[in-house]
Design a protein around this motif. Structure first.
Motif, PDB file in Angstrom:
ATOM      1  N   UNK A 255      41.407 -90.756   6.339  1.00  0.00           N
ATOM      2  CA  UNK A 255      40.413 -91.111   7.352  1.00  0.00           C
ATOM      3  C   UNK A 255      40.924 -90.826   8.759  1.00  0.00           C
ATOM      4  N   UNK A 256      42.198 -91.145   9.003  1.00  0.00           N
ATOM      5  CA  UNK A 256      42.778 -90.899  10.329  1.00  0.00           C
ATOM      6  C   UNK A 256      42.796 -89.402  10.632  1.00  0.00           C
ATOM      7  N   UNK A 257      43.265 -88.607   9.654  1.00  0.00           N
ATOM      8  CA  UNK A 257      43.352 -87.167   9.873  1.00  0.00           C
ATOM      9  C   UNK A 257      41.968 -86.540   9.998  1.00  0.00           C
ATOM     10  N   UNK A 258      41.003 -87.065   9.264  1.00  0.00           N
ATOM     11  CA  UNK A 258      39.642 -86.541   9.369  1.00  0.00           C
ATOM     12  C   UNK A 258      39.067 -86.807  10.759  1.00  0.00           C
ATOM     13  N   UNK A 259      39.397 -87.961  11.330  1.00  0.00           N
ATOM     14  CA  UNK A 259      38.950 -88.260  12.705  1.00  0.00           C
ATOM     15  C   UNK A 259      39.505 -87.235  13.687  1.00  0.00           C
TER      16      UNK A 259
END
Length: 345
Positions: A255-259
């Protein structure tokens, strides 16, 4: 073609065409009796499977009694699954490995455009996936319970299963004989052409096979519900076999990397809209033509000046980029140290 579009009527339409077809058959279309001229297994050159080149006879449901004969490739995957491809491409044009590759390569080329669109910033991959293998206890327990149910049903149906086993042993020899006779025949205009003696022998063989199958159904009918459950459990056991291991996914990291990735996409979109006059570029083009340009940065306490080296091979794009950077410089961009950032080419 997909499996849903491979009716015999459709395949027959290619007879007078300049094009070839490759399609896949459903499980209910791949009974062993339909295959003939079966060759030795060959290793798949491009994957983990064994391939069997052969011929298959298919009946046209729209034209009663019409036999359609074509080439088939049986794909026996290492994971236990099986696929059957049919085609009218001759072996001297493409071997079994090429036929298999041609069919399964169509998925990324024809039906994965959305995945390809996401691949520019790698959001088609899950970050943190596949790093750690864990036991899938629920599936392991389900598989164990299924095996117990199968064992119980087989114990209960011991006598009828023994009778069916005797019939199946007889069918093995009959199927082999039937295949030999069918291989002697020729299919001309949808009809089997065979000399009289072999034709009579084939009819007799088919009659014996049908008799054995009727006997088998009669045995199963006595314990119809139990046999239905047994077939259902066997099919489910085969489906979940070997699925007792799963990969742990770090969803928080993903989720962090997708953001970050989506923020980068939004910045690219903003740059193209506000600074480049709504120009349309693929992300790969942006990377190769703009983001990978060389240059140097001059930094002092108040300002950071980034000078990009022009690519003489793309003068038109460099002109657009120069105008875009001029607009970008009016947006009052600052870095994390509150230095004013400017760009030029």
């Amino acid at each position: 073609m997909d499996g849903g579009a491979n009716g015999v009527k459709t395949l027959r339409a290619f007879k007078d065409s300049n094009e070839y077809f490759i399609t896949i058959l459903d499980d209910n279309q791949t009974k062993a009796r339909k295959f003939k001229h079966i060759r030795d297994e060959r290793r798949y050159k491009y994957g983990n499977a064994e391939l069997v080149d052969c011929q298959i006879e298919l009946l046209d449901s729209k034209d009663l009694g019409f036999i359609y004969e074509c080439r088939a490739v049986i794909v026996k995957w290492n994971n236990g699954r099986k696929s059957v491809l049919v085609t009218d491409i001759p072996p001297d044009l493409l071997d079994a490995s090429e036929i298999t590759k041609k069919y399964f390569d169509r998925w990324p080329m024809q039906e994965k455009q959305f995945r390809d669109a996401k691949s520019g910033v790698n959001i088609h991959r899950i970050v943190g996936y596949g790093k750690k293998v864990e036991n899938y206890d629920k599936m392991d327990e389900k598989h164990r319970e299924l095996c117990e149910k199968i064992a119980q049903l087989k114990s209960r149906l011991k006598a009828p299963l023994a009778e069916i086993e005797v019939i199946e042993e007889e069918l093995v020899d009959l199927y082999r004989k039937e295949r030999t006779l069918r291989e002697r025949s020729n299919i001309i205009e949808g009809k089997r052409v065979l000399d009289e003696a072999d034709s009579n022998e084939l009819e007799h063989c088919e009659a014996r096979i049908n008799k054995c199958l009727r006997q088998q159904k009669a045995i199963e009918k006595k314990d119809n519900d139990a046999f239905k459950r047994l077939k259902k459990y066997l099919k489910e056991e085969k489906r979940i076999r070997g699925k007792d291991k799963v990969y742990r996914i770090d969803t928080e990291l993903d989720q962090i990397m997708t953001c970050f990735k989506m923020s980068f996409i939004n910045l690219c979109s903003l740059f193209l809209t506000k600074c480049m006059g709504h120009e349309r570029f693929e992300l790969q083009t942006l990377f190769e033509s703009i983001f990978q340009l060389g240059g140097e940065a001059v930094v002092d306490d108040e300002r950071e000046r980034i000078g990009l080296e022009m690519n003489p091979k793309e003068p038109e794009l460099m002109g657009k980029l120069n105008k875009g950077l001029s607009i970008l410089n009016t947006m009052d961009i600052h870095d994390l140290d509150d230095r004013f950032v400017t760009f030029d080419v």
